[in-house]
Design an enzyme around this catalytic site. Structure first.
Site, mmCIF file in Angstrom:
data_model
loop_
_atom_site.group_PDB
_atom_site.id
_atom_site.type_symbol
_atom_site.label_atom_id
_atom_site.label_comp_id
_atom_site.label_asym_id
_atom_site.label_seq_id
_atom_site.Cartn_x
_atom_site.Cartn_y
_atom_site.Cartn_z
ATOM 1 N N GLU A 115 0.792 -1.221 0.159
ATOM 2 C CA GLU A 115 -0.026 -0.029 -0.003
ATOM 3 C C GLU A 115 0.744 1.235 0.011
ATOM 4 O OE1 GLU A 115 -2.820 -0.103 3.287
ATOM 5 O OE2 GLU A 115 -2.618 -2.257 3.293
ATOM 6 N N LYS A 117 2.069 4.788 1.101
ATOM 7 C CA LYS A 117 2.406 5.285 2.656
ATOM 8 C C LYS A 117 1.866 6.699 2.203
ATOM 9 C CE LYS A 117 5.117 5.897 6.464
ATOM 10 N NZ LYS A 117 5.027 7.387 6.839
ATOM 11 N N ARG A 138 -3.670 10.400 16.491
ATOM 12 C CA ARG A 138 -2.993 9.407 16.893
ATOM 13 C C ARG A 138 -2.268 9.397 18.504
ATOM 14 N NH1 ARG A 138 0.712 5.459 14.483
ATOM 15 N NH2 ARG A 138 0.621 6.593 12.519
ATOM 16 N N CYS A 427 28.907 26.115 28.071
ATOM 17 C CA CYS A 427 29.005 27.320 28.818
ATOM 18 C C CYS A 427 28.540 27.200 30.452
ATOM 19 C CB CYS A 427 28.096 28.536 28.447
ATOM 20 S SG CYS A 427 28.203 29.904 29.362
#
EC number: 6.5.1.2
Length: 682
Positions: A115, A117, A138, A427
């Site tokens: 498939e 993407k 998600r 630093c």
């Protein structure tokens, strides 16, 4: 006169069928004028009687009132990411691992599905009795943001499934995206209005999905491809290919450029075709997803900690471009780490203009043998982060000078230090403006004091004008002074002062985390705060008995040494005094102390000092609920199994963690045994 309920149902059916034909099948069955007339009739019916409104009505796609924010929801079925393959060797290695996991001979031909993407944003869609109930992003795979109102505006997502007698629940996963032509039109409109242009379709899609006003989402005409289906066990198809066909029949748009392949060789041919063919598509793709077709074999293969073993994403090679290095700057982080940054002539990569890339540290500069004026090759790692890949020394000018990291801090001029075998150059001047700005951003962040309204731009103003020279100075600001700053009105200033005042009540572990001590993350800060109820008691232990800290479960000597160094510095000791003088307690409240003591007392010999790992899906507990129970009982949750793991709590589809735990002879608990263990600690 027809019954209003029957007429409304008829109109919904006609309009939804017409929308599916237009947006999904690209085969209109109704003239626009007819559609508009029927749509107006349905709108008028629903306006006359709100009882006629239904979630699957096409009128729900236009979007309601703007939301005040998004809430997090738990996915019924986890939305995991995929492992990546970056070349054919990686793909071959994945296939070999899959055969080993399935205990199949090396020459076994496994049917696979290829498939495309899609370069967009993953969505989780939940249907109840065939009607769209919820849509979410998600998120972290277990939980995402609920954006149902926005997703209803995407015309290629059916509001009602086109199947007879739909199952009680259906979970669909897919990718929302913006087609190239639509993206170009959106940017053209923004340019005409004098607005900033979107960098690429993926970023535009992500920003659109999080719009609080669904009408804005509707105007941007997002599209959607479905690619994963979850049904109750008695209704689940037997293969991925059949699942895609089910989705297509149910009314979803499924990418037509998919192929059922007999074996890996056929998949390689599929990938070869689309590596070139993708440039002719009307939307962006960034690879091919390869899945084992047989769903029973998918279950047998299981999952790793983060991804299914039965699928992989073959990413196209990252786009690279040569350009000329102009200069190398340096950025100073909140810990003082100095990061070199390459600045070069702008090049177009993955849809954006790129002119800067991190060089990480002095070792990376030396490894590249970088010279000013060099021709360098730049790419986007994972299509996101710009990086310098290599130098083309044959194009180097004769007078080019080697690049070196500065010896003095670009912010404050102090000498830079590189200790031992550390990669970072730092630093160490605690008064450095860059360190101060980073420390302030960390202090007000969500996991620390969580001060709303104090962003990076305002922090820069406060530091640059000398109004804030330490964390304590934040609490000496007043509304009148804040209101005089750029983009700060009286109301915003008053709200910020109130937010700062409220932050003084944050728990001791958040205050400890907010101090920004190296190696002290949120989890370690909680563990330390549960043992040492104030900064004074923590300092005493760190400076006089560091073993009390290093022997704590999950802490160790590195963290103990970092605490000793920080707490032993006079400037930091003064900072703690100043924070107390402005109202920060730097100690646990009586209720926090009682809770910590009770947790310890309740779990002696049971979970106190124990490490547990969670895997698979538990019957009645979510992952977050199980984690909370473990932490409340004094235990620690780890993400991976090791010899230090005491218990593995395993549910369905446990995957590789279960195998590793068995090989290490770690005690394995199902949910029932886990609950019994917790009861022993009560």
């Amino acid at each position: 006169m027809p019954d209003p309920h029957e007429r409304a149902a008829e109109l919904r059916h006609l309009l939804n069928r017409a929308a599916h034909a237009y947006y999904v099948l690209d085969a209109p069955v109704m003239e626009d004028a007819v559609y508009d007339r029927l749509y107006r009739e349905l709108s008028e019916l629903e306006a006359s009687d709100p009882a006629l409104q239904r979630p699957d009505s096409p009128t729900q796609r236009v979007g309601g009132v703007p939301a005040e924010g998004f809430t997090n929801v738990e996915h019924r079925v986890g939305l995991l990411s995929l492992d990546n393959a970056f070349n054919r060797d990686d793909l071959q290695a994945w296939h070999e691992r899959l055969l080993r996991v399935l205990d199949r001979p090396d020459d076994t031909r496994l049917p696979l599905v290829g498939e495309l993407k899609i370069d967009g944003n993953a969505l989780a869609l939940s249907y109840r009795h065939g009607v769209l109930e919820r849509a979410a992003t998600r998120g972290d795979g277990a939980r995402g943001e609920e954006i149902t109102a926005n997703v209803r505006t995407i015309s290629s997502i059916p509001l009602r499934l086109q199947v007879n007698n739909p199952p009680e629940w259906v979970e669909v996963r897919g990718e929302a995206f913006i087609p190239d032509a639509t993206f170009a039109a959106i940017n053209a409109e923004r340019e005409q209005r004098g607005e900033a242009l979107f960098a690429n379709p993926r970023n535009a899609c992500a920003g659109t999905l999080r719009q609080l006003d669904p009408k804005v989402v509707a105007a941007r005409r997002l599209d959607f491809f479905a690619y994963t289906l979850h049904l109750p066990d008695d209704a689940q198809p037997s293969s991925q290919w059949d699942a895609l066909e089910w989705l297509n029949t149910a009314g979803f748009r499924v990418n037509p450029n998919r192929e059922l392949c007999a074996d890996l060789a056929a998949i390689n041919r599929f990938c070869d075709h689309w590596e070139q063919g993708r440039h002719e598509l009307p939307y962006a793709t960034d690879g091919v997803v390869v899945k084992l077709n047989d769903l029973l074999l998918q279950d047998e293969a299981g999952f790793t900690q983060k991804a299914p073993r039965w699928a992989i994403a073959l990413k196209y090679p990252a786009e690279e471009a040569p350009t000329r290095l102009l200069r190398v700057g340096a950025q100073v982080g909140r810990t003082g780490a100095v990061t070199p940054v390459a600045e070069f002539e702008a090049v177009a990569l993955a849809g954006t203009s790129v002119s800067r890339a991190t060089l990480h540290n002095a070792d990376r500069i030396a490894e590249l043998d970088l010279h000013l004026g060099d021709t360098i090759v730049v790419r986007k790692a994972g299509e996101i982060i710009p990086e310098v890949v290599r130098v083309l020394p044959e194009l180097r000018p004769s007078d080019a000078t080697p690049v070196q990291l500065p010896q003095h801090c670009p912010e404050c001029g102090s000498s830079l230090v590189r200790e031992g075998d550390e990669a970072a150059t730092r630093c160490v001047n605690s008064s450095c403006p860059a360190i101060l700005r980073g420390g302030l951003r960390h202090w007000v962040s969500k996991g620390a004091l969580d001060v709303d309204g104090l962003g990076s731009k305002l922090i820069e103003q406060l530091v640059d004008r000398g109004l804030v020279r330490s964390l304590a100075d934040l609490y000496r600001l007043d509304a009148a002074l804040l209101a005089s700053l750029d983009r700060m009105g009286a109301k915003s200033a008053t709200n910020l002062v109130a937010a700062l005042e409220a932050s003084k009540q944050q728990p001791w572990h958040r205050q400890l985390y907010g101090l920004g001590i190296r190696h002290i993350g949120e989890v370690n800060a909680k563990a330390l705060a549960a043992e040492f109820f104030s900064s004074d008691s923590l300092a005493t232990a760190a400076l006089e008995a560091p073993e009390q800290i290093s022997e704590l479960h999950g802490i160790g000597p590195e963290i103990s040494a970092s605490l000793g160094q920080w707490l032993g510095t006079p400037a930091n000791q003064q900072l703690l005094k100043d924070l107390r003088s402005v109202g920060l307690s730097l100690e646990a409240s009586a209720s926090e102390q009682e809770a910590a003591s009770q947790a310890g007392a309740d779990t002696d010999g049971v979970l106190r000092g124990k490490t547990l790992v969670l895997t698979g899906t538990l019957p009645s507990l979510s992952r977050s609920e199980a984690k909370a129970l473990i932490e409340a009982a004094g235990g620690k949750v780890s993400g991976s199994v090791s010899k230090k793991t005491d218990y593995l709590v395993a549910g369905e589809a446990a995957g590789s963690k279960l195998s590793k735990a068995e090989s290490l002879k770690i005690t394995i608990l199902d949910e029932s045994a886990f609950q019994q263990l917790l009861e022993q600690s009560q």
